[in-house]
Each structure stands twice: as structure tokens, then as C-alpha cells.
Design a protein around this motif. Structure first.
Motif, PDB file in Angstrom:
ATOM      1  N   ASP A 175       4.208  40.624  30.609  1.00  0.00           N
ATOM      2  CA  ASP A 175       4.854  41.637  29.772  1.00  0.00           C
ATOM      3  C   ASP A 175       6.371  41.501  29.738  1.00  0.00           C
ATOM      4  O   ASP A 175       7.061  42.395  29.251  1.00  0.00           O
ATOM      5  N   ASP A 224      -0.716  49.488  30.387  1.00  0.00           N
ATOM      6  CA  ASP A 224      -1.609  48.990  29.349  1.00  0.00           C
ATOM      7  C   ASP A 224      -3.017  49.316  29.838  1.00  0.00           C
ATOM      8  O   ASP A 224      -3.585  48.576  30.636  1.00  0.00           O
ATOM      9  N   MET A 271       2.314  47.669  33.795  1.00  0.00           N
ATOM     10  CA  MET A 271       3.073  46.547  33.249  1.00  0.00           C
ATOM     11  C   MET A 271       4.477  46.448  33.839  1.00  0.00           C
ATOM     12  O   MET A 271       4.988  45.353  34.068  1.00  0.00           O
TER      13      MET A 271
END
Length: 226
Positions: free
Chosen positions: A169, A140, A145
Motif C-alpha cells: 500500500d 482494507d 494498511m
């Protein structure tokens, strides 16, 4: 499940085989070179040659060690002990790559990978661990993530390792897609995927549902050079 002597002793076969260039030690005891995953292995786990390994280890270094029981020898102490499952993929070839948009992790991603592993604690991990195989991740922006990659290997066998997802996440299936990507790559190379998971890790049930089978359960210790 039929036993495989190489898989039974995969840490030694890797450190003394495919990853010998990234390990240090002797013909009886080896460790990953500093910077890689802090793991040691012995040619004979029933009689671990810690004395042979001592010159290659600095005081205060922590190592993971499998399949060794008994008292700590002079110059070492046991910091933790648990058990882990070695699991083998027993499912079909994924019909398509489930993570075609995953980013290959390169040396410039090493710190991001180490930071994520430090947070999620998937197992022994070092700043250079992503050099041991193909690693993939989801980002991201600049933030990693999720990731998964390859570590231990022997002819016909490749480990899926470093599987972790940032707490912010989780629930999006990112790690599962990355695992599927690696399984497909392995099967297309005629290799068998395997992985390790601690007994207390709830991911064990997820791996069973995915199609992995328990191969063995072994003792794993964290030992410290004094």
C-alpha cells in the motif's frame, strides 16, 4: 534550534513521568513493562545503573537504549548500535484534518498493529504499544494498511511513533496523512510534535520535506539481558 532539557532526555522523562504507570524500575533506571515497547532509560545516561534494572528484566529480553556509550556491564551484551535523529515539527498548523476517515486503533486491533510493525520495523513495538496514546490506521477489510500514533510524552511534547505502511500500500500517502492528523491534534492542544527516525531510513528526507527539523542525533543501542 534552542535546546530543551526535557526533550534531550525524553525517554527518561516519559518512563519516569507520564508513562510511569506502564513502566517498572527504580529512581535511576526504568523500562516499559513487558508487552509495551521494549525500551529502557536511565536518570543519568553517562552512568547507566544497569544493576538497578536487572531485577526487572528477564534473560534474553532485548531493549532499545539511547544516549549510552561504553562497554556492556556484567549481565548484559550489546546486540546492535546505530544512530537516530530526533526531529521536531517546525511547520504551520494543518488547515484541516488530512485523515478524517482514519480509524482509531483499539485494543482489539493490537495484533494487527503488531503484525504490521513486525513487518515494517518502525522501531521498538509491543502488543500493548497502542495503549500509550492515540493511534489511527487505514484498513482494507480486516487488513491494516497503515498506522501512526503517539508514544513518548512530556508537558508540551508528544511523539509521533509507529509510523508504517504495508509494502502493498506504499505510494498512496497514507502514512503522511496520518502524521498530518496527529500534528494537527497536537497543535490544537498546544503541544509540539516530534518523532524519531534511524539515520539509514530514507523516511528522514520525507520528514524534512514535510516540515520537521533535525533536533539532535543520538546513539541508540539494542542491548540484551543475559
Amino acid at each position: 534550534m534552542q535546546r530543551n532539557p526535557t526533550l534531550d532526555h525524553i525517554f527518561w522523562h516519559t518512563l519516569n513521568g507520564a508513562h510511569r504507570q506502564w513502566s517498572s524500575g527504580t529512581d535511576t533506571a526504568r523500562r516499559y513493562t513487558q508487552g509495551f515497547s521494549p525500551i529502557i532509560a536511565f536518570a543519568d545516561p553517562a552512568q547507566p545503573d544497569f544493576a538497578a534494572l536487572q531485577p526487572w528484566c528477564a534473560a534474553g529480553e532485548h531493549f532499545y537504549c539511547e544516549n549510552w556509550t561504553g562497554a556492556a556491564p556484567p549481565g548484559w551484551r550489546i546486540d546492535a548500535e546505530t544512530t537516530m535523529f530526533r526531529m521536531l515539527w517546525d511547520g504551520p498548523l494543518p488547515a484541516a484534518d488530512p485523515a478524517p476517515d482514519a480509524v482509531p486503533l483499539r485494543p482489539e486491533h493490537a495484533q494487527q498493529a503488531l503484525d504490521l510493525a513486525t513487518l515494517c520495523k518502525p522501531g521498538p513495538f509491543g502488543i500493548r504499544t497502542i495503549e500509550l496514546g492515540d493511534y489511527f490506521g487505514y484498513f482494507d477489510g480486516e487488513r491494516l494498511m497503515a498506522m501512526a500514533g503517539e508514544r513518548l510524552r512530556a508537558p508540551g511534547l508528544t511523539e509521533i511513533s509507529g509510523v508504517c505502511t504495508h509494502p502493498d500500500d506504499q505510494g498512496r500517502g497514507l502514512a503522511r496523512r496520518l502524521i498530518g492528523k496527529l500534528i494537527r491534534r497536537h497543535m490544537l492542544r498546544d503541544e509540539r510534535s516530534f518523532l524519531h527516525v534511524m539515520r539509514t531510513n530514507p523516511a528522514h528526507q520525507l520528514y524534512l520535506k514535510m516540515g520537521f527539523k533535525d533536533y539532535l542525533e543520538s546513539t541508540v543501542r539494542v542491548v540484551v539481558a543475559e
